[in-house]
Design an enzyme around this catalytic site. Sequence first.
Site, mmCIF file in Angstrom:
data_model
loop_
_atom_site.group_PDB
_atom_site.id
_atom_site.type_symbol
_atom_site.label_atom_id
_atom_site.label_comp_id
_atom_site.label_asym_id
_atom_site.label_seq_id
_atom_site.Cartn_x
_atom_site.Cartn_y
_atom_site.Cartn_z
ATOM 1 N N HIS A 70 0.872 -1.280 -0.003
ATOM 2 C CA HIS A 70 0.192 0.189 -0.011
ATOM 3 C C HIS A 70 1.065 1.227 -0.123
ATOM 4 O O HIS A 70 2.182 1.239 0.257
ATOM 5 C CB HIS A 70 -1.051 -0.151 1.319
ATOM 6 C CG HIS A 70 -0.219 0.181 2.479
ATOM 7 N ND1 HIS A 70 0.487 -0.763 3.125
ATOM 8 C CD2 HIS A 70 -0.104 1.430 3.209
ATOM 9 C CE1 HIS A 70 0.921 -0.310 4.304
ATOM 10 N NE2 HIS A 70 0.811 1.020 4.494
ATOM 11 N N SER A 84 0.999 4.897 1.861
ATOM 12 C CA SER A 84 0.316 5.727 2.805
ATOM 13 C C SER A 84 0.271 7.160 2.462
ATOM 14 O O SER A 84 1.135 7.531 1.968
ATOM 15 C CB SER A 84 1.133 5.571 4.058
ATOM 16 O OG SER A 84 1.232 4.357 4.571
ATOM 17 N N TYR A 91 3.589 13.360 7.030
ATOM 18 C CA TYR A 91 5.354 13.845 6.958
ATOM 19 C C TYR A 91 5.293 15.061 6.178
ATOM 20 O O TYR A 91 4.879 15.037 4.923
ATOM 21 C CB TYR A 91 6.163 12.723 6.820
ATOM 22 C CG TYR A 91 6.125 11.586 7.721
ATOM 23 C CD1 TYR A 91 6.528 11.750 9.061
ATOM 24 C CD2 TYR A 91 5.181 10.321 7.293
ATOM 25 C CE1 TYR A 91 6.525 10.534 9.846
ATOM 26 C CE2 TYR A 91 5.224 9.422 8.245
ATOM 27 C CZ TYR A 91 5.633 9.407 9.385
ATOM 28 O OH TYR A 91 5.698 8.345 10.297
ATOM 29 N N SER A 122 7.479 11.974 1.706
ATOM 30 C CA SER A 122 8.094 10.947 0.546
ATOM 31 C C SER A 122 7.460 9.806 0.279
ATOM 32 O O SER A 122 7.537 8.750 1.051
ATOM 33 C CB SER A 122 9.570 10.820 1.170
ATOM 34 O OG SER A 122 10.367 9.861 0.509
ATOM 35 N N PHE A 123 6.542 9.889 -0.787
ATOM 36 C CA PHE A 123 5.657 8.842 -1.022
ATOM 37 C C PHE A 123 6.458 7.384 -1.663
ATOM 38 O O PHE A 123 7.322 7.479 -2.416
ATOM 39 C CB PHE A 123 4.714 9.292 -2.212
ATOM 40 C CG PHE A 123 3.884 10.515 -1.892
ATOM 41 C CD1 PHE A 123 2.854 10.371 -0.738
ATOM 42 C CD2 PHE A 123 4.161 11.463 -2.315
ATOM 43 C CE1 PHE A 123 2.153 11.215 -0.491
ATOM 44 C CE2 PHE A 123 3.309 12.806 -2.032
ATOM 45 C CZ PHE A 123 2.573 12.604 -0.829
ATOM 46 N N HIS A 124 5.927 6.556 -0.990
ATOM 47 C CA HIS A 124 6.598 5.313 -1.416
ATOM 48 C C HIS A 124 5.596 4.073 -1.035
ATOM 49 O O HIS A 124 5.035 4.049 -0.236
ATOM 50 C CB HIS A 124 7.839 4.973 -0.336
ATOM 51 C CG HIS A 124 7.646 5.121 0.943
ATOM 52 N ND1 HIS A 124 7.481 6.271 1.697
ATOM 53 C CD2 HIS A 124 7.917 3.872 1.819
ATOM 54 C CE1 HIS A 124 7.676 5.960 3.052
ATOM 55 N NE2 HIS A 124 7.489 4.444 3.042
ATOM 56 N N SER A 131 6.400 0.349 0.496
ATOM 57 C CA SER A 131 7.417 -0.569 1.062
ATOM 58 C C SER A 131 7.198 -2.221 0.532
ATOM 59 O O SER A 131 5.682 -2.511 0.539
ATOM 60 C CB SER A 131 7.285 -0.831 2.487
ATOM 61 O OG SER A 131 7.794 0.616 3.016
#
Length: 300
Positions: free
Chosen positions: A156, A158, A238, A242-244, A246
Amino acid sequence: MSGLCSIQSAYGSSDTDSSDEENHQKKRGILPRPEPTTDLVVGKRGVDVFQCPTPHTETDAKRPRLTRTESNGSKSTSDFLPLPDEVMSMFLGDGASDASSSNHQGRVRSFAHEAGNWATYVYVPIEITSGLEDIVSALHECIPTEYNIQPMDILHLSVSKTVTLKYHWIRPFTELLSQRLAELPQFICAFGKPRVYVNDEATRSFVSLTIGQGVKELEDIVKEVDLALNEFNLPPFYKPASFHVSIGWCLGNITKDISTEALSNLERCFLEHFSSLKPSWNVTKLCSKIGNKCFAFPLS
């Protein structure tokens, strides 16, 4: 649908005649398990309530059993008259806390469990395609075994921190979130380069894929989610974001320990697969996991 209406719907009688076997079961106090409510219409476009995509569920295990004595003195067990899942889930969302990290592969809570608080976060769901699956598998093979990277159960993206909601906040929060997200457009997301992150407590590290396309749209989403969270005095996402996504995790903070060579190999492996597969997807909805409940918010 209100709780009362849900109960009435779940136990509502049918106009059709039951079979002899069904009538026999009803006389014994055994009714077919009702189908759970799957849709809750709120806001302009509505919110879909669906079963969370988790690997395990304890709902059935928690259903009570009834022991009765037969005429010959023997004992047998059967299910109590089953409660609707909507009612059962009311008391499972915050869950019975099991603080032992040994039961969770060494993972620890980001905040202490408190009865009545429901862990909540908002995210973009990721559909596992064959191309994405190939990339994730290849990246796992490129990571040195010494880091003991574990695969993620669910992928996903976040767009909020994990916060806690009181039970009576769930409906107003989801209604507000639905209203704020309803006018945002669907868009295309694509992956960027791999990167290693660590959580706020420095107890877990994550091998992730950053987002290379769709960042502006995700920033617009975060603004709306933050405004909804602010109404409940909950912290924003945040800054800078920093979209990521995992793809694997391990215990501890490896961001300072992982070698430059390992990171270079990870990036090289990704670029080799990315050049041929170019994984991207159309974001049509957002989701929120609140305790054991999941809500979907369609975009326009």
